[in-house]
Design a protein around this motif. Sequence first.
Motif, PDB file in Angstrom:
ATOM      1  N   MET A  98       0.844  -1.196   0.000  1.00  0.00           N
ATOM      2  CA  MET A  98       0.000   0.000   0.000  1.00  0.00           C
ATOM      3  C   MET A  98       0.883   1.250   0.000  1.00  0.00           C
ATOM      4  SD  MET A  98      -3.296  -0.302   2.362  1.00  0.00           S
ATOM      5  CE  MET A  98      -3.628   1.134   3.310  1.00  0.00           C
ATOM      6  N   GLU A  99       0.707   2.110  -1.000  1.00  0.00           N
ATOM      7  CA  GLU A  99       1.540   3.325  -1.063  1.00  0.00           C
ATOM      8  C   GLU A  99       0.656   4.555  -1.191  1.00  0.00           C
ATOM      9  OE1 GLU A  99       4.352   3.248  -4.244  1.00  0.00           O
ATOM     10  OE2 GLU A  99       5.692   1.914  -3.152  1.00  0.00           O
ATOM     11  N   PHE A 100       1.022   5.608  -0.476  1.00  0.00           N
ATOM     12  CA  PHE A 100       0.249   6.838  -0.589  1.00  0.00           C
ATOM     13  C   PHE A 100       0.575   7.501  -1.927  1.00  0.00           C
ATOM     14  CE2 PHE A 100       0.344   7.575   4.308  1.00  0.00           C
ATOM     15  CZ  PHE A 100      -0.465   6.470   4.454  1.00  0.00           C
ATOM     16  N   ASN A 101      -0.473   7.881  -2.683  1.00  0.00           N
ATOM     17  CA  ASN A 101      -0.275   8.522  -3.994  1.00  0.00           C
ATOM     18  C   ASN A 101      -0.420  10.028  -3.946  1.00  0.00           C
ATOM     19  OD1 ASN A 101       0.241   6.288  -5.423  1.00  0.00           O
ATOM     20  ND2 ASN A 101      -1.656   6.260  -6.611  1.00  0.00           N
ATOM     21  N   SER A 102      -1.513  10.469  -3.301  1.00  0.00           N
ATOM     22  CA  SER A 102      -1.738  11.924  -3.261  1.00  0.00           C
ATOM     23  C   SER A 102      -2.619  12.304  -2.078  1.00  0.00           C
ATOM     24  CB  SER A 102      -2.377  12.393  -4.568  1.00  0.00           C
ATOM     25  OG  SER A 102      -3.682  11.878  -4.661  1.00  0.00           O
ATOM     26  N   ILE A 121      -6.902   1.176  -6.542  1.00  0.00           N
ATOM     27  CA  ILE A 121      -6.779   2.530  -5.987  1.00  0.00           C
ATOM     28  C   ILE A 121      -7.830   2.670  -4.891  1.00  0.00           C
ATOM     29  CG2 ILE A 121      -7.221   4.982  -6.493  1.00  0.00           C
ATOM     30  CD1 ILE A 121      -4.649   4.223  -7.701  1.00  0.00           C
ATOM     31  N   ILE A 122      -7.412   3.141  -3.721  1.00  0.00           N
ATOM     32  CA  ILE A 122      -8.364   3.342  -2.622  1.00  0.00           C
ATOM     33  C   ILE A 122      -8.390   4.830  -2.278  1.00  0.00           C
ATOM     34  CG2 ILE A 122      -8.906   2.778  -0.224  1.00  0.00           C
ATOM     35  CD1 ILE A 122      -7.510   0.131  -0.603  1.00  0.00           C
ATOM     36  N   GLU A 123      -9.585   5.393  -2.268  1.00  0.00           N
ATOM     37  CA  GLU A 123      -9.720   6.816  -1.919  1.00  0.00           C
ATOM     38  C   GLU A 123     -10.372   6.922  -0.541  1.00  0.00           C
ATOM     39  OE1 GLU A 123     -10.335   8.902  -6.274  1.00  0.00           O
ATOM     40  OE2 GLU A 123     -11.807   9.205  -4.672  1.00  0.00           O
ATOM     41  N   VAL A 124      -9.658   7.537   0.383  1.00  0.00           N
ATOM     42  CA  VAL A 124     -10.209   7.719   1.729  1.00  0.00           C
ATOM     43  C   VAL A 124     -10.501   9.208   1.914  1.00  0.00           C
ATOM     44  CG1 VAL A 124      -9.809   7.385   4.193  1.00  0.00           C
ATOM     45  CG2 VAL A 124      -8.753   5.829   2.555  1.00  0.00           C
ATOM     46  N   ALA A 151      -2.374   3.638  -3.427  1.00  0.00           N
ATOM     47  CA  ALA A 151      -2.244   2.566  -4.418  1.00  0.00           C
ATOM     48  C   ALA A 151      -2.295   1.243  -3.682  1.00  0.00           C
ATOM     49  CB  ALA A 151      -0.926   2.711  -5.155  1.00  0.00           C
ATOM     50  N   ASN A 152      -3.196   0.367  -4.137  1.00  0.00           N
ATOM     51  CA  ASN A 152      -3.360  -0.940  -3.477  1.00  0.00           C
ATOM     52  C   ASN A 152      -2.982  -2.056  -4.459  1.00  0.00           C
ATOM     53  OD1 ASN A 152      -4.242  -2.783  -1.445  1.00  0.00           O
ATOM     54  ND2 ASN A 152      -6.242  -2.952  -2.468  1.00  0.00           N
TER      55      ASN A 152
END
Length: 202
Positions: A1-5, A100-103, A85-86
């Motif tokens: 899992m990586e932070f994209n934006s 892609i996961i949007e929180v 990013a998942n």
Amino acid sequence: MEFNSLRLTGFKSFVDSTELSIEPGLTGVIGPNGCGKSNLLEALRWVMGATSAKSLRGSGMEDVIFSGTDARPSREHAEVKLVIANDDRTAPARFNENTIIEVVRRIVRGAGSTYKVNGEEVRAKDVQLLFADAGTGANSPALVRQGQISELINAKPENRRRVLEEAAGVSGLRARRHESELRLKAAESNLDRLQDVIDELE
Ligand code: ATP
């Protein structure tokens, strides 16, 4: 899992919608005093489910909403969106369908916070567990704020142990154990009540 934006809207000094891309590896935030470096880090903590206003340098949760300046009126709500990013599919099963996961966390004055993951409304706990399972979260030692290193050196052993647990990725399990214990207690009390009813009928 990586932070994209990360996108901030009406959050602290970020009154206009501001989006930053987060590149892989170590990220440092630099800029002149008071430009909002700490506010950025706080936005990241907040969207991951931070519940302590004090840890966000406020006296109440609504302090994260833009409070206005001489030139601009205050806002009624604040929102932070974190895109993750998942690709490695390490998210909990219910969120694992997408790469892609949007929180999104949003707070409205007088109405509290709401959370959405990929557009679906979820509980704060779901968001906290999503990040805890990935070995990160609002209290992650990977987010290093000013003065944190000296705090760690002077910390009590049990607090230092929590940092190690976060780093080892077991803090999610601890939270799940607590939730399971509460469910077990509720089930036990239901069984007691059921027994009372059976005793009355016999
Ligand atoms: P330093 O390098 O001095 O630590 P910094 O770059 O980390 O500063 P921050 O502490 O992130 O800066 O930002 C401080 C600014 O954010 C201040 O100008 C403060 O007035 C503003 N600020 C904080 N909360 C709010 C809010 N709710 N509404 C509007 N502005 C806010």
